[in-house]
Scaffold this motif. Structure first.
Motif, short mmCIF file in Angstrom:
data_model
loop_
_atom_site.label_atom_id
_atom_site.label_comp_id
_atom_site.label_asym_id
_atom_site.label_seq_id
_atom_site.Cartn_x
_atom_site.Cartn_y
_atom_site.Cartn_z
N ARG A 146 0.85 -1.10 -0.04
CA ARG A 146 0.12 0.04 -0.03
C ARG A 146 0.79 1.45 -0.11
N SER A 147 0.34 2.31 -0.65
CA SER A 147 1.01 3.59 -0.48
C SER A 147 0.09 4.66 0.24
N GLU A 148 0.82 5.28 1.36
CA GLU A 148 -0.05 6.10 2.03
C GLU A 148 0.93 7.09 2.80
N LYS A 149 0.38 7.94 3.38
CA LYS A 149 1.06 9.13 4.15
C LYS A 149 2.17 8.56 5.11
N ILE A 150 3.57 9.11 4.82
CA ILE A 150 4.62 8.59 5.66
C ILE A 150 4.37 8.71 6.95
N LYS A 151 4.99 7.73 7.87
CA LYS A 151 4.73 7.85 9.36
C LYS A 151 6.24 8.34 9.65
N GLU A 154 9.70 6.35 9.40
CA GLU A 154 10.30 6.20 7.90
C GLU A 154 10.59 7.59 7.56
N LEU A 155 10.17 8.59 8.14
CA LEU A 155 10.45 10.03 7.80
C LEU A 155 11.82 10.22 8.39
N ARG A 156 11.76 9.95 9.54
CA ARG A 156 13.09 10.37 10.47
C ARG A 156 14.29 9.28 9.98
N ASN A 157 13.65 7.99 9.12
CA ASN A 157 15.03 7.27 8.74
C ASN A 157 15.53 7.98 7.34
#
Length: 330
Positions: A146-151, A154-157
Protein backbone atom coordinates in the motif's frame (compact mmCIF):
# COMPACT_ATOMS: atom_id res chain seq x y z
CA UNK A 1 13.64 -3.96 -17.70
CA UNK A 2 14.34 -7.15 -19.65
CA UNK A 3 11.54 -9.36 -20.90
CA UNK A 4 12.83 -12.22 -18.77
CA UNK A 5 12.59 -10.15 -15.59
CA UNK A 6 9.07 -9.07 -16.53
CA UNK A 7 8.01 -12.68 -17.11
CA UNK A 8 9.20 -13.46 -13.60
CA UNK A 9 6.88 -10.74 -12.25
CA UNK A 10 3.81 -12.29 -13.87
CA UNK A 11 4.79 -15.92 -13.34
CA UNK A 12 1.71 -18.08 -12.64
CA UNK A 13 1.24 -20.96 -10.26
CA UNK A 14 0.32 -23.95 -12.46
CA UNK A 15 -2.16 -25.39 -9.99
CA UNK A 16 -4.14 -22.24 -9.17
CA UNK A 17 -3.44 -20.24 -12.37
CA UNK A 18 -2.86 -17.24 -10.16
CA UNK A 19 0.21 -15.02 -9.97
CA UNK A 20 2.97 -16.20 -7.69
CA UNK A 21 3.85 -12.65 -6.67
CA UNK A 22 1.72 -10.49 -4.45
CA UNK A 23 1.74 -6.73 -4.12
CA UNK A 24 4.49 -5.61 -1.79
CA UNK A 25 6.69 -2.62 -0.98
CA UNK A 26 8.11 -2.64 -4.53
CA UNK A 27 5.28 -4.03 -6.64
CA UNK A 28 1.70 -3.05 -7.51
CA UNK A 29 -0.72 -4.53 -10.05
CA UNK A 30 -3.37 -2.75 -12.11
CA UNK A 31 -5.80 -4.05 -14.73
CA UNK A 32 -5.52 -1.09 -17.12
CA UNK A 33 -3.89 2.29 -17.48
CA UNK A 34 -6.28 5.26 -17.50
CA UNK A 35 -5.46 8.96 -17.74
CA UNK A 36 -8.15 9.70 -15.18
CA UNK A 37 -6.03 7.88 -12.61
CA UNK A 38 -2.83 9.90 -13.11
CA UNK A 39 -2.94 11.04 -9.48
CA UNK A 40 -3.14 7.47 -8.15
CA UNK A 41 -0.16 6.40 -10.23
CA UNK A 42 1.78 9.52 -9.23
CA UNK A 43 1.11 8.82 -5.56
CA UNK A 44 2.35 5.24 -5.93
CA UNK A 45 5.49 6.29 -7.83
CA UNK A 46 6.31 8.95 -5.23
CA UNK A 47 5.81 6.35 -2.49
CA UNK A 48 8.11 3.92 -4.31
CA UNK A 49 10.74 6.64 -4.80
CA UNK A 50 10.67 7.49 -1.09
CA UNK A 51 11.32 3.84 -0.24
CA UNK A 52 13.42 1.50 -2.41
CA UNK A 53 11.85 2.08 -5.82
CA UNK A 54 9.21 -0.09 -7.44
CA UNK A 55 7.09 -1.12 -10.41
CA UNK A 56 3.42 -0.75 -11.35
CA UNK A 57 2.40 -3.63 -13.64
CA UNK A 58 -0.62 -3.13 -15.92
CA UNK A 59 -2.58 -6.08 -17.31
CA UNK A 60 -3.28 -8.00 -14.11
CA UNK A 61 -6.85 -8.33 -12.89
CA UNK A 62 -7.78 -8.63 -9.23
CA UNK A 63 -9.81 -11.29 -7.43
CA UNK A 64 -8.47 -13.66 -8.58
CA UNK A 65 -5.14 -12.09 -9.53
CA UNK A 66 -4.51 -13.26 -13.09
CA UNK A 67 -2.31 -11.98 -15.92
CA UNK A 68 -4.93 -11.35 -18.62
CA UNK A 69 -3.29 -8.40 -20.39
CA UNK A 70 -4.60 -4.86 -20.79
CA UNK A 71 -8.04 -4.50 -22.36
CA UNK A 72 -7.31 -1.03 -23.77
CA UNK A 73 -4.34 0.63 -25.49
CA UNK A 74 -4.16 3.72 -23.28
CA UNK A 75 -0.63 3.02 -22.08
CA UNK A 76 0.64 2.28 -25.58
CA UNK A 77 -0.83 5.55 -26.86
CA UNK A 78 0.33 7.62 -23.88
CA UNK A 79 2.48 10.65 -24.62
CA UNK A 80 5.15 10.44 -21.91
CA UNK A 81 5.23 14.24 -21.84
CA UNK A 82 1.68 14.39 -20.48
CA UNK A 83 2.43 12.09 -17.57
CA UNK A 84 5.82 13.72 -16.94
CA UNK A 85 4.16 17.14 -16.80
CA UNK A 86 1.59 15.84 -14.32
CA UNK A 87 4.34 14.42 -12.08
CA UNK A 88 6.38 17.63 -12.26
CA UNK A 89 3.46 19.84 -11.34
CA UNK A 90 2.45 17.51 -8.50
CA UNK A 91 5.75 16.48 -6.88
CA UNK A 92 9.20 17.88 -6.18
CA UNK A 93 11.97 17.11 -6.75
CA UNK A 94 11.48 15.52 -10.18
CA UNK A 95 10.52 11.83 -10.23
CA UNK A 96 12.36 9.91 -12.95
CA UNK A 97 10.31 7.06 -14.41
CA UNK A 98 10.46 4.49 -17.19
CA UNK A 99 7.49 3.12 -19.19
CA UNK A 100 7.62 -0.15 -21.15
CA UNK A 101 5.15 -2.51 -22.80
CA UNK A 102 5.49 -6.26 -23.32
CA UNK A 103 3.63 -8.74 -25.50
CA UNK A 104 3.21 -12.16 -23.90
CA UNK A 105 1.09 -14.88 -25.53
CA UNK A 106 -0.69 -12.23 -27.61
CA UNK A 107 -1.51 -10.27 -24.47
CA UNK A 108 -0.22 -6.75 -23.92
CA UNK A 109 1.19 -5.71 -20.56
CA UNK A 110 2.86 -2.53 -19.39
CA UNK A 111 4.97 -1.23 -16.55
CA UNK A 112 5.93 2.08 -15.01
CA UNK A 113 9.15 1.73 -13.05
CA UNK A 114 11.00 4.12 -10.72
CA UNK A 115 14.25 3.73 -8.84
CA UNK A 116 14.86 4.71 -5.25
CA UNK A 117 15.17 8.49 -5.23
CA UNK A 118 18.51 10.18 -4.70
CA UNK A 119 16.92 13.35 -3.33
CA UNK A 120 14.36 12.01 -0.87
CA UNK A 121 11.83 12.91 0.35
CA UNK A 122 9.60 13.56 -2.68
CA UNK A 123 6.85 15.94 -1.57
CA UNK A 124 3.47 16.72 -3.10
CA UNK A 125 3.40 20.40 -4.14
CA UNK A 126 -0.13 20.62 -5.51
CA UNK A 127 -3.56 19.16 -4.76
CA UNK A 128 -4.45 16.91 -7.66
CA UNK A 129 -6.72 14.11 -8.82
CA UNK A 130 -10.42 13.74 -9.44
CA UNK A 131 -10.94 12.91 -5.76
CA UNK A 132 -7.95 14.88 -4.47
CA UNK A 133 -5.97 11.66 -4.13
CA UNK A 134 -2.79 13.66 -3.56
CA UNK A 135 -2.58 16.71 -1.32
CA UNK A 136 -0.08 19.55 -1.17
CA UNK A 137 2.54 19.13 1.55
CA UNK A 138 2.10 15.39 1.97
CA UNK A 139 4.87 12.80 1.68
CA UNK A 140 3.90 9.31 0.54
CA UNK A 141 5.73 6.11 1.38
CA UNK A 142 5.38 2.57 0.13
CA UNK A 143 4.53 0.10 2.84
CA UNK A 144 3.80 -3.59 2.24
CA UNK A 145 1.21 -3.57 -0.55
CA UNK A 146 0.00 0.00 0.00
CA UNK A 147 0.97 3.62 -0.57
CA UNK A 148 0.05 6.10 2.13
CA UNK A 149 1.19 9.13 4.11
CA UNK A 150 4.58 8.53 5.60
CA UNK A 151 4.79 7.75 9.30
CA UNK A 152 7.27 9.30 11.67
CA UNK A 153 9.76 6.36 11.87
CA UNK A 154 10.18 6.19 8.07
CA UNK A 155 10.45 9.97 7.68
CA UNK A 156 12.98 10.10 10.51
CA UNK A 157 14.94 7.35 8.77
CA UNK A 158 15.05 9.31 5.48
CA UNK A 159 16.20 12.49 7.25
CA UNK A 160 18.80 10.59 9.26
CA UNK A 161 20.17 8.96 6.11
CA UNK A 162 20.42 12.36 4.41
CA UNK A 163 22.36 13.69 7.38
CA UNK A 164 24.60 10.61 7.38
CA UNK A 165 25.36 11.02 3.67
CA UNK A 166 26.22 14.67 4.24
CA UNK A 167 28.35 13.75 7.26
CA UNK A 168 30.23 11.13 5.24
CA UNK A 169 30.90 13.63 2.47
CA UNK A 170 32.26 16.12 4.99
CA UNK A 171 34.44 13.42 6.52
CA UNK A 172 35.79 12.48 3.09
CA UNK A 173 36.58 16.13 2.37
CA UNK A 174 38.26 16.58 5.75
CA UNK A 175 40.31 13.40 5.31
CA UNK A 176 41.43 14.51 1.84
CA UNK A 177 42.32 17.95 3.16
CA UNK A 178 44.37 16.32 5.92
CA UNK A 179 46.21 14.17 3.38
CA UNK A 180 46.87 16.96 0.92
CA UNK A 181 47.36 19.75 3.40
CA UNK A 182 45.07 22.79 3.90
CA UNK A 183 47.38 25.07 1.91
CA UNK A 184 47.17 22.81 -1.13
CA UNK A 185 43.37 22.45 -1.23
CA UNK A 186 41.33 24.69 -3.54
CA UNK A 187 37.56 24.98 -4.05
CA UNK A 188 35.88 24.18 -7.37
CA UNK A 189 32.82 26.13 -8.57
CA UNK A 190 30.96 23.51 -10.64
CA UNK A 191 28.69 26.09 -12.28
CA UNK A 192 31.38 28.41 -13.63
CA UNK A 193 34.21 25.93 -13.79
CA UNK A 194 36.57 28.02 -11.66
CA UNK A 195 38.96 26.94 -8.94
CA UNK A 196 39.93 29.76 -6.61
CA UNK A 197 43.68 29.57 -6.04
CA UNK A 198 43.45 31.92 -3.07
CA UNK A 199 45.86 34.51 -4.48
CA UNK A 200 43.48 36.27 -6.84
CA UNK A 201 44.24 33.90 -9.72
CA UNK A 202 41.95 31.29 -11.22
CA UNK A 203 42.32 27.72 -12.44
CA UNK A 204 39.60 27.23 -15.05
CA UNK A 205 38.19 23.96 -16.38
CA UNK A 206 37.58 23.44 -20.09
CA UNK A 207 33.96 24.13 -21.11
CA UNK A 208 33.37 20.69 -22.65
CA UNK A 209 34.44 19.03 -19.42
CA UNK A 210 32.22 21.31 -17.36
CA UNK A 211 29.17 20.34 -19.42
CA UNK A 212 29.73 16.70 -18.41
CA UNK A 213 30.04 17.37 -14.68
CA UNK A 214 26.36 16.61 -14.07
CA UNK A 215 27.44 13.16 -12.87
CA UNK A 216 29.34 14.80 -10.04
CA UNK A 217 26.65 17.38 -9.32
CA UNK A 218 24.05 14.63 -8.89
CA UNK A 219 26.35 12.67 -6.59
CA UNK A 220 26.86 9.78 -9.00
CA UNK A 221 30.47 8.74 -9.34
CA UNK A 222 31.40 6.26 -12.07
CA UNK A 223 34.25 3.97 -11.14
CA UNK A 224 33.69 0.98 -13.44
CA UNK A 225 36.31 0.17 -16.03
CA UNK A 226 35.44 1.55 -19.44
CA UNK A 227 32.96 4.12 -18.06
CA UNK A 228 33.20 7.79 -19.15
CA UNK A 229 36.05 9.62 -17.45
CA UNK A 230 36.49 13.31 -16.66
CA UNK A 231 39.85 14.88 -17.43
CA UNK A 232 41.26 18.28 -16.51
CA UNK A 233 43.01 19.82 -19.52
CA UNK A 234 45.18 22.88 -20.00
CA UNK A 235 48.77 23.99 -20.20
CA UNK A 236 51.24 24.84 -17.49
CA UNK A 237 52.49 28.40 -17.64
CA UNK A 238 54.66 29.82 -14.88
CA UNK A 239 53.44 27.12 -12.50
CA UNK A 240 49.74 27.82 -13.14
CA UNK A 241 47.11 25.84 -15.06
CA UNK A 242 45.63 27.98 -17.82
CA UNK A 243 42.47 27.01 -19.76
CA UNK A 244 39.68 28.82 -21.65
CA UNK A 245 37.79 31.08 -19.26
CA UNK A 246 34.09 30.58 -18.60
CA UNK A 247 31.59 33.24 -17.68
CA UNK A 248 27.85 33.74 -17.46
CA UNK A 249 27.65 35.95 -20.55
CA UNK A 250 29.30 33.38 -22.82
CA UNK A 251 28.51 30.00 -21.33
CA UNK A 252 24.95 30.53 -20.12
CA UNK A 253 21.95 31.63 -22.20
CA UNK A 254 19.71 34.66 -21.89
CA UNK A 255 15.98 33.96 -22.16
CA UNK A 256 16.01 34.98 -25.81
CA UNK A 257 19.01 32.79 -26.60
CA UNK A 258 17.48 29.83 -24.76
CA UNK A 259 14.22 30.10 -26.72
CA UNK A 260 16.16 30.34 -29.99
CA UNK A 261 18.20 27.23 -29.17
CA UNK A 262 14.98 25.38 -28.35
CA UNK A 263 13.60 26.40 -31.76
CA UNK A 264 10.68 28.31 -30.24
CA UNK A 265 9.28 31.23 -32.20
CA UNK A 266 7.73 33.13 -29.28
CA UNK A 267 8.54 36.29 -27.36
CA UNK A 268 10.38 36.04 -24.06
CA UNK A 269 7.18 37.02 -22.21
CA UNK A 270 5.78 33.55 -22.88
CA UNK A 271 8.72 32.12 -20.94
CA UNK A 272 6.72 32.90 -17.79
CA UNK A 273 4.43 30.01 -18.71
CA UNK A 274 7.40 27.62 -18.69
CA UNK A 275 8.61 28.97 -15.35
CA UNK A 276 5.14 28.55 -13.85
CA UNK A 277 4.97 24.95 -15.08
CA UNK A 278 8.54 24.05 -14.05
CA UNK A 279 9.40 26.22 -11.02
CA UNK A 280 12.53 24.14 -10.41
CA UNK A 281 14.23 26.15 -13.16
CA UNK A 282 14.49 29.19 -10.88
CA UNK A 283 14.80 27.22 -7.64
CA UNK A 284 17.92 25.21 -8.50
CA UNK A 285 21.18 27.04 -9.24
CA UNK A 286 22.05 24.22 -11.63
CA UNK A 287 19.48 25.65 -14.07
CA UNK A 288 19.48 29.38 -13.36
CA UNK A 289 21.89 32.15 -12.42
CA UNK A 290 21.52 35.90 -12.18
CA UNK A 291 24.06 38.68 -12.56
CA UNK A 292 22.78 42.11 -11.59
CA UNK A 293 19.43 42.39 -13.45
CA UNK A 294 20.25 39.88 -16.19
CA UNK A 295 19.01 36.28 -15.93
CA UNK A 296 21.01 33.41 -17.39
CA UNK A 297 20.03 29.77 -17.98
CA UNK A 298 22.51 26.88 -18.07
CA UNK A 299 22.97 23.98 -20.45
CA UNK A 300 21.29 21.82 -17.80
CA UNK A 301 18.20 24.02 -18.25
CA UNK A 302 18.40 23.71 -22.04
CA UNK A 303 18.68 19.90 -21.83
CA UNK A 304 15.80 19.75 -19.33
CA UNK A 305 13.45 21.77 -21.56
CA UNK A 306 14.66 20.14 -24.77
CA UNK A 307 13.54 16.78 -23.41
CA UNK A 308 10.04 18.17 -22.85
CA UNK A 309 9.66 18.77 -26.61
CA UNK A 310 7.52 21.87 -26.04
CA UNK A 311 6.01 23.61 -29.06
CA UNK A 312 4.95 27.27 -29.38
CA UNK A 313 1.32 26.18 -28.89
CA UNK A 314 2.26 24.10 -25.83
CA UNK A 315 3.77 27.15 -24.16
CA UNK A 316 0.81 29.34 -25.00
CA UNK A 317 -1.43 26.72 -23.39
CA UNK A 318 0.80 26.83 -20.29
CA UNK A 319 0.28 30.59 -20.17
CA UNK A 320 -3.48 30.08 -20.30
CA UNK A 321 -3.28 27.36 -17.68
CA UNK A 322 -1.40 29.61 -15.24
CA UNK A 323 -3.44 32.72 -16.11
CA UNK A 324 -0.39 34.52 -17.48
CA UNK A 325 -2.09 35.89 -20.57
CA UNK A 326 -3.97 38.48 -18.52
CA UNK A 327 -0.73 39.57 -16.87
CA UNK A 328 0.76 40.16 -20.30
CA UNK A 329 -2.29 42.00 -21.56
CA UNK A 330 -3.20 39.23 -24.01
Amino acid sequence: MTEQKFLELIATDESTKRLKHRENSQLEFKANFNKADFALYAKTLAAFSNNQGGIIVFGVKDKPREAIGMTNNNLENLDNKDFSNFLNESFAPEIIFNIQTFNVDNKTFGIIEVKEGLNKPFICIKNNGKKQEILEGEIYYRYSGRSEKIKYPELRNILDKNLEIERQKWMEHIENIAKIGPKNVKMLDLLRGEIDSGNGKKIVIDKKLLENLNLVVEGKFVEKEGAPALKLIGTIENGEIMAPNLNLEKDFYTTKELLERLGLNITHHYFRGILAEYPIIQQDVKYFQQKKNQKYYSKFCFDFLNQKKLSDDDIKELCKKHNIWKKNGK
